[in-house]
Design a protein around this motif. Sequence first.
Motif, PDB file in Angstrom:
ATOM      1  N   VAL A  99      88.444 -13.075  25.746  1.00  0.00           N
ATOM      2  CA  VAL A  99      88.525 -12.098  25.369  1.00  0.00           C
ATOM      3  C   VAL A  99      87.140 -11.823  25.334  1.00  0.00           C
ATOM      4  CG1 VAL A  99      88.322 -13.511  23.248  1.00  0.00           C
ATOM      5  CG2 VAL A  99      88.404 -11.356  23.136  1.00  0.00           C
ATOM      6  N   LEU A 100      86.273 -12.526  25.826  1.00  0.00           N
ATOM      7  CA  LEU A 100      85.117 -12.971  25.862  1.00  0.00           C
ATOM      8  C   LEU A 100      84.748 -12.120  27.342  1.00  0.00           C
ATOM      9  CD1 LEU A 100      83.845 -15.941  25.473  1.00  0.00           C
ATOM     10  CD2 LEU A 100      83.601 -14.124  23.526  1.00  0.00           C
ATOM     11  N   ARG A 101      85.234 -12.010  28.063  1.00  0.00           N
ATOM     12  CA  ARG A 101      85.066 -11.043  29.526  1.00  0.00           C
ATOM     13  C   ARG A 101      84.734 -10.188  29.518  1.00  0.00           C
ATOM     14  NH1 ARG A 101      85.398 -11.850  35.148  1.00  0.00           N
ATOM     15  NH2 ARG A 101      85.974 -10.353  35.869  1.00  0.00           N
ATOM     16  N   ALA A 102      85.565  -9.435  28.129  1.00  0.00           N
ATOM     17  CA  ALA A 102      85.107  -7.933  27.742  1.00  0.00           C
ATOM     18  C   ALA A 102      83.828  -7.713  27.405  1.00  0.00           C
ATOM     19  CB  ALA A 102      86.230  -7.717  27.002  1.00  0.00           C
ATOM     20  N   LEU A 103      83.176  -9.034  26.644  1.00  0.00           N
ATOM     21  CA  LEU A 103      81.812  -8.983  25.839  1.00  0.00           C
ATOM     22  C   LEU A 103      80.737  -8.748  27.041  1.00  0.00           C
ATOM     23  CD1 LEU A 103      82.255 -11.684  23.216  1.00  0.00           C
ATOM     24  CD2 LEU A 103      83.011  -8.630  23.104  1.00  0.00           C
ATOM     25  N   ARG A 104      81.056  -9.053  28.674  1.00  0.00           N
ATOM     26  CA  ARG A 104      79.680  -9.285  29.430  1.00  0.00           C
ATOM     27  C   ARG A 104      79.397  -7.712  29.324  1.00  0.00           C
ATOM     28  NH1 ARG A 104      82.578  -9.059  34.851  1.00  0.00           N
ATOM     29  NH2 ARG A 104      83.471  -7.880  33.954  1.00  0.00           N
ATOM     30  N   ILE A 105      79.595  -6.114  28.936  1.00  0.00           N
ATOM     31  CA  ILE A 105      79.147  -5.093  28.708  1.00  0.00           C
ATOM     32  C   ILE A 105      77.561  -5.507  27.364  1.00  0.00           C
ATOM     33  CG2 ILE A 105      80.666  -4.474  26.616  1.00  0.00           C
ATOM     34  CD1 ILE A 105      78.746  -2.962  29.735  1.00  0.00           C
ATOM     35  N   LEU A 106      77.905  -6.669  26.971  1.00  0.00           N
ATOM     36  CA  LEU A 106      76.801  -6.377  26.331  1.00  0.00           C
ATOM     37  C   LEU A 106      75.076  -6.912  26.486  1.00  0.00           C
ATOM     38  CD1 LEU A 106      78.600  -8.768  23.017  1.00  0.00           C
ATOM     39  CD2 LEU A 106      78.021  -6.996  23.026  1.00  0.00           C
ATOM     40  N   ARG A 107      75.698  -6.731  27.540  1.00  0.00           N
ATOM     41  CA  ARG A 107      74.388  -7.607  28.959  1.00  0.00           C
ATOM     42  C   ARG A 107      73.791  -6.215  29.047  1.00  0.00           C
ATOM     43  NH1 ARG A 107      77.153  -9.983  34.250  1.00  0.00           N
ATOM     44  NH2 ARG A 107      78.649 -10.990  33.079  1.00  0.00           N
ATOM     45  N   ALA A 108      74.209  -5.112  28.672  1.00  0.00           N
ATOM     46  CA  ALA A 108      73.888  -3.594  28.698  1.00  0.00           C
ATOM     47  C   ALA A 108      72.620  -3.337  27.770  1.00  0.00           C
ATOM     48  CB  ALA A 108      74.783  -2.319  28.597  1.00  0.00           C
ATOM     49  N   LEU A 109      72.911  -4.478  26.351  1.00  0.00           N
ATOM     50  CA  LEU A 109      72.140  -4.335  25.172  1.00  0.00           C
ATOM     51  C   LEU A 109      70.565  -5.198  25.746  1.00  0.00           C
ATOM     52  CD1 LEU A 109      74.799  -4.877  22.514  1.00  0.00           C
ATOM     53  CD2 LEU A 109      73.314  -2.951  22.582  1.00  0.00           C
ATOM     54  N   ARG A 110      70.642  -5.406  26.507  1.00  0.00           N
ATOM     55  CA  ARG A 110      69.325  -5.912  26.766  1.00  0.00           C
ATOM     56  C   ARG A 110      67.918  -5.230  27.597  1.00  0.00           C
ATOM     57  NH1 ARG A 110      68.369 -10.704  30.987  1.00  0.00           N
ATOM     58  NH2 ARG A 110      66.409  -9.881  29.775  1.00  0.00           N
ATOM     59  N   LEU A 111      68.501  -4.106  27.534  1.00  0.00           N
ATOM     60  CA  LEU A 111      67.736  -2.823  27.601  1.00  0.00           C
ATOM     61  C   LEU A 111      66.832  -2.802  26.580  1.00  0.00           C
ATOM     62  CD1 LEU A 111      69.972   0.069  29.742  1.00  0.00           C
ATOM     63  CD2 LEU A 111      67.885  -0.983  30.700  1.00  0.00           C
ATOM     64  N   VAL A 112      67.330  -2.921  25.128  1.00  0.00           N
ATOM     65  CA  VAL A 112      66.665  -3.088  23.941  1.00  0.00           C
ATOM     66  C   VAL A 112      65.485  -3.871  23.710  1.00  0.00           C
ATOM     67  CG1 VAL A 112      67.137  -3.134  21.505  1.00  0.00           C
ATOM     68  CG2 VAL A 112      68.660  -2.165  23.011  1.00  0.00           C
ATOM     69  N   SER A 113      65.750  -4.924  24.391  1.00  0.00           N
ATOM     70  CA  SER A 113      64.225  -5.526  24.698  1.00  0.00           C
ATOM     71  C   SER A 113      63.958  -5.680  25.983  1.00  0.00           C
ATOM     72  CB  SER A 113      64.551  -7.401  24.117  1.00  0.00           C
ATOM     73  OG  SER A 113      65.678  -7.413  25.679  1.00  0.00           O
TER      74      SER A 113
END
Length: 293
Positions: A99-113
Amino acid sequence: MFRQERVRAVLESSLVQRAVILVIVINAITIGCETSSFLMERFGGLLHTIDRIALTIFAAEIAARLYAYRRSFFADPWNWFDTVIVAVALVPASGPTSVLRALRILRALRLVSAVPSMRRVVGALLAAVPGMASIIGLLVLMIYIAAVIATKLFGEIVPERFDELPRSLFTLFQIMTGDDWGNVAQEVMKEKPWAWLFFIVYILMSTFVALNLFIAVVVNAMNDTEPSAAETRTQVELAAVKEELAALHAKLDQLLLRPEPEPATGPRRRSPKTATAVGPGRQSQKTAAIQEP
């Protein structure tokens, strides 16, 4: 120490920061493309390769920042944020952790930092949390009271919408968002024509008051975190005045520390008063000695 400062300077350079932002955007696009069966059949291998390269770059960047900043790395919450996102991506996406494979899109949140303007927005939202919490509590209380009243009044008339408290809460939340509230009100008003009064008061209190207060708190917090043009100008002027004062203090210190000139060394001259006072007396003694027989 010199190597750490050099690595820190490289990481803080605008070129490296823009390159990281570009990799984040490309990786987010490739992860989105993996949801298409058409693209996966033709470019699946390329998309997986780009994903692994991006993950390697992210891990190398985190390692370089940890080396450059050492203990101060953990003092910045944005570093923790980036580390958690990269760590989730490094977990093997197979078996029970698939299920963590779907959480790879969380890398896009690095734009915030990575983007300073986004960091300011998130900081403003976090600063507005205390005010938002009180408004959210008030809104929840209003919805709960209205749901209890609606269940008692309209539960028998429209049971598919107000028969129980959970269903009434969902219906009132739907009305608060403005979704199909007219049809709901018309269904109730067929049996109770005065029900329009309940729905109008509820919409005014929940949507036009509570939600606008919520938005006002967020906007106020953002204005507090971002100084206006007049405040920025005043800060610049104050900085210039402080620099001028520091320069004046430095000049005064130099003048105070300058050595005093030494007095001139040489034979002292008698003052004219002393010469005139002593001279005639000695001359008279010499004259008297000559005139004695």
